[in-house]
Design a protein around this motif. Structure first.
Motif, PDB file in Angstrom:
ATOM      1  N   ASP A   1      -3.170  -1.499  11.545  1.00  0.00           N
ATOM      2  CA  ASP A   1      -3.804  -1.025  10.300  1.00  0.00           C
ATOM      3  C   ASP A   1      -4.915  -2.003   9.937  1.00  0.00           C
ATOM      4  O   ASP A   1      -4.798  -2.765   8.978  1.00  0.00           O
TER       5      ASP A   1
ATOM      6  N   LEU B   1       2.343  -9.731  13.091  1.00  0.00           N
ATOM      7  CA  LEU B   1       1.154 -10.582  13.214  1.00  0.00           C
ATOM      8  C   LEU B   1       0.161 -10.330  12.098  1.00  0.00           C
ATOM      9  O   LEU B   1      -0.174  -9.178  11.800  1.00  0.00           O
ATOM     10  N   ASP B   2      -0.291 -11.430  11.487  1.00  0.00           N
ATOM     11  CA  ASP B   2      -1.386 -11.364  10.524  1.00  0.00           C
ATOM     12  C   ASP B   2      -2.157 -12.677  10.623  1.00  0.00           C
ATOM     13  O   ASP B   2      -1.613 -13.690  11.065  1.00  0.00           O
TER      14      ASP B   2
ATOM     15  N   GLU C   1      -2.235 -15.283  13.736  1.00  0.00           N
ATOM     16  CA  GLU C   1      -3.188 -15.271  14.846  1.00  0.00           C
ATOM     17  C   GLU C   1      -4.209 -14.180  14.634  1.00  0.00           C
ATOM     18  O   GLU C   1      -3.997 -13.257  13.839  1.00  0.00           O
ATOM     19  N   ASP C   2      -5.313 -14.294  15.339  1.00  0.00           N
ATOM     20  CA  ASP C   2      -6.297 -13.213  15.367  1.00  0.00           C
ATOM     21  C   ASP C   2      -5.727 -12.094  16.231  1.00  0.00           C
ATOM     22  O   ASP C   2      -5.294 -12.340  17.366  1.00  0.00           O
ATOM     23  N   ALA C   3      -5.746 -10.866  15.714  1.00  0.00           N
ATOM     24  CA  ALA C   3      -5.077  -9.752  16.412  1.00  0.00           C
ATOM     25  C   ALA C   3      -5.671  -9.488  17.791  1.00  0.00           C
ATOM     26  O   ALA C   3      -4.933  -9.351  18.776  1.00  0.00           O
TER      27      ALA C   3
ATOM     28  N   GLN D   1       1.287   4.192   2.414  1.00  0.00           N
ATOM     29  CA  GLN D   1       1.754   3.980   3.789  1.00  0.00           C
ATOM     30  C   GLN D   1       3.186   4.467   4.016  1.00  0.00           C
ATOM     31  O   GLN D   1       3.672   4.481   5.148  1.00  0.00           O
TER      32      GLN D   1
ATOM     33  N   PRO E   1      -8.394  -3.922   8.782  1.00  0.00           N
ATOM     34  CA  PRO E   1      -9.359  -3.820   7.675  1.00  0.00           C
ATOM     35  C   PRO E   1     -10.770  -3.605   8.218  1.00  0.00           C
ATOM     36  O   PRO E   1     -10.990  -3.672   9.427  1.00  0.00           O
TER      37      PRO E   1
ATOM     38  N   GLY F   1      -9.912 -14.238  11.902  1.00  0.00           N
ATOM     39  CA  GLY F   1      -8.728 -14.859  12.473  1.00  0.00           C
ATOM     40  C   GLY F   1      -8.573 -16.257  11.894  1.00  0.00           C
ATOM     41  O   GLY F   1      -9.502 -16.767  11.256  1.00  0.00           O
TER      42      GLY F   1
ATOM     43  N   ALA G   1      -0.479  -6.981   9.815  1.00  0.00           N
ATOM     44  CA  ALA G   1       0.798  -6.516   9.266  1.00  0.00           C
ATOM     45  C   ALA G   1       1.024  -6.854   7.806  1.00  0.00           C
ATOM     46  O   ALA G   1       2.020  -6.407   7.227  1.00  0.00           O
ATOM     47  N   TYR G   2       0.144  -7.663   7.190  1.00  0.00           N
ATOM     48  CA  TYR G   2       0.203  -7.918   5.754  1.00  0.00           C
ATOM     49  C   TYR G   2       1.608  -8.335   5.307  1.00  0.00           C
ATOM     50  O   TYR G   2       2.242  -9.150   5.981  1.00  0.00           O
TER      51      TYR G   2
ATOM     52  N   PHE H   1       0.881  -1.169   0.000  1.00  0.00           N
ATOM     53  CA  PHE H   1       0.000   0.000   0.000  1.00  0.00           C
ATOM     54  C   PHE H   1       0.921   1.221   0.000  1.00  0.00           C
ATOM     55  O   PHE H   1       1.381   1.649   1.074  1.00  0.00           O
TER      56      PHE H   1
END
Ligand SMILES: C[S@@+](CC[C@H](N)C(=O)[O-])C[C@H]1O[C@@H](n2cnc3c(N)ncnc32)[C@H](O)[C@@H]1O
Length: 297
Positions: A207, A158-159, A185-187, A113, A209, A214, A139-140, A110
């Motif tokens: 950041d 983490l994503d 993991e689920d944030a 960013q 969505p 998750g 974190a993509y 992106f």
């Protein structure tokens, strides 16, 4: 309120925008993609878009509908690889990103960013704590993680999507970096667990969505979950010598929403700034793509 956009980035340019589309150069390749916010007219004639572009993306039936991002198709007009590398350099900060034509019009970065990457790099370097622990949520492909790592941060990336985390790891290796901790993991679940464990971070970046899941199907809905995750982040952000970055790019939230919710949760902070991230095309048309608020403690 700040209005920020990437500067002097050799490997990226927004060439033109309008007619709900944008024409961008990533490295040596020019792509046309749908852009719901480009409600104005194009400056270049259609034949000039055709002449410049290597590929264009045609969205699926559901594109743009709330929570729906139907996969579409890339129409190749000129020979180009399915994957290629671009560089990002700003002062001492530099890293490389592998890009690819994905099924959902995304290419793995992106570009708007970039001002947040610069901020993160400078903020990590300014921390007094050696090897400060930095947490990058949602974190993509990891550009922000690479910026924090390049500054000497001990980064947790983490994503929820394993392929995306693998892509980020590739970007770390392609950039000649190492030592990032990868978490699939689920944030919200992760920060709640970190709070229970009493873990603390010197920097937190998120950041999120509008919608997401998750790995175990945990539902993420931005407007319902944002306050929760910020309250949990407050428990794991070190009370001094730390920084925080919130970026929002959906739901039409204005920069004031980002700023008010962060002030509501974190109260008094230092050097707080908020605003919009935009891309400017070659004709001066400004395309706003996300809002941010960031502060230090
Ligand atoms: C738009 S991307 C973030 C972009 C990133 N900040 C960047 O600039 O490179 C949103 C990411 O959130 C992830 N995601 C969605 N739901 C999630 C969840 N519940 N927990 C963790 N990550 C999630 C998606 O896989 C996606 O990679």
């Amino acid at each position: 309120m700040l209005l920020l956009s990437p500067e002097n980035w050799n490997d990226y340019a927004l060439i033109d925008s309008g007619g709900f589309e944008k024409l961008e150069r990533f490295g040596g390749y020019v792509l046309a993609r749908p852009e719901p916010k480009a409600v104005w007219g194009k400056t270049l004639p259609p034949e000039e878009w055709q002449r410049q572009m290597h590929t264009s993306y045609t969205a699926g039936a559901g594109f743009g509908k709330a929570g729906k991002e139907d996969s579409g198709a890339w129409n190749r007009l000129k020979t180009m690889p399915g994957q290629w590398i671009i560089h990002y350099r700003k002062g001492a900060l530099q890293f490389r990103l592998r890009l690819g034509l994905t099924a959902f019009k995304h290419v793995g970065v992106f570009p708007e960013q970039a001002p947040n990457w610069d901020y993160i790099y400078t903020a990590v370097r300014a921390l007094e704590t050696p090897q400060p622990k930095i947490l990058n949520l949602f974190a993509y492909t990891g550009a922000a993680s690479l910026a924090a790592r390049a500054a000497g941060g001990d980064v947790t990336h983490l994503d929820a999507v394993r392929q995306v985390v693998t892509w980020a790891r590739d970007n770390m290796e392609t950039s000649g970096q190492g030592g990032i901790r990868w978490v699939v993991e689920d944030a919200l679940k992760f920060v709640r667990r970190e709070a229970k464990r009493g873990n603390r971070y010197r920097g937190i970046i998120l950041d999120p969505p509008a919608y997401g899941h998750g790995p175990a199907g945990e539902k993420w809905k931005l407007d319902e979950c944002l306050l929760d995750i910020l309250q949990e982040c407050k428990k794991i952000l070190a009370p001094q010598d730390s920084f925080f970055v919130l970026n929002l790019y959906s739901n039409g939230f204005s920069a004031l929403v980002a700023d008010t919710i962060v002030t509501n949760v974190f109260g008094k902070t230092r050097d707080k700034e908020f605003g919009e991230l935009f891309l400017c095309d070659a004709f001066g048309k400004r395309l706003p793509l996300s809002v941010f608020t960031r502060f230090k403690l």
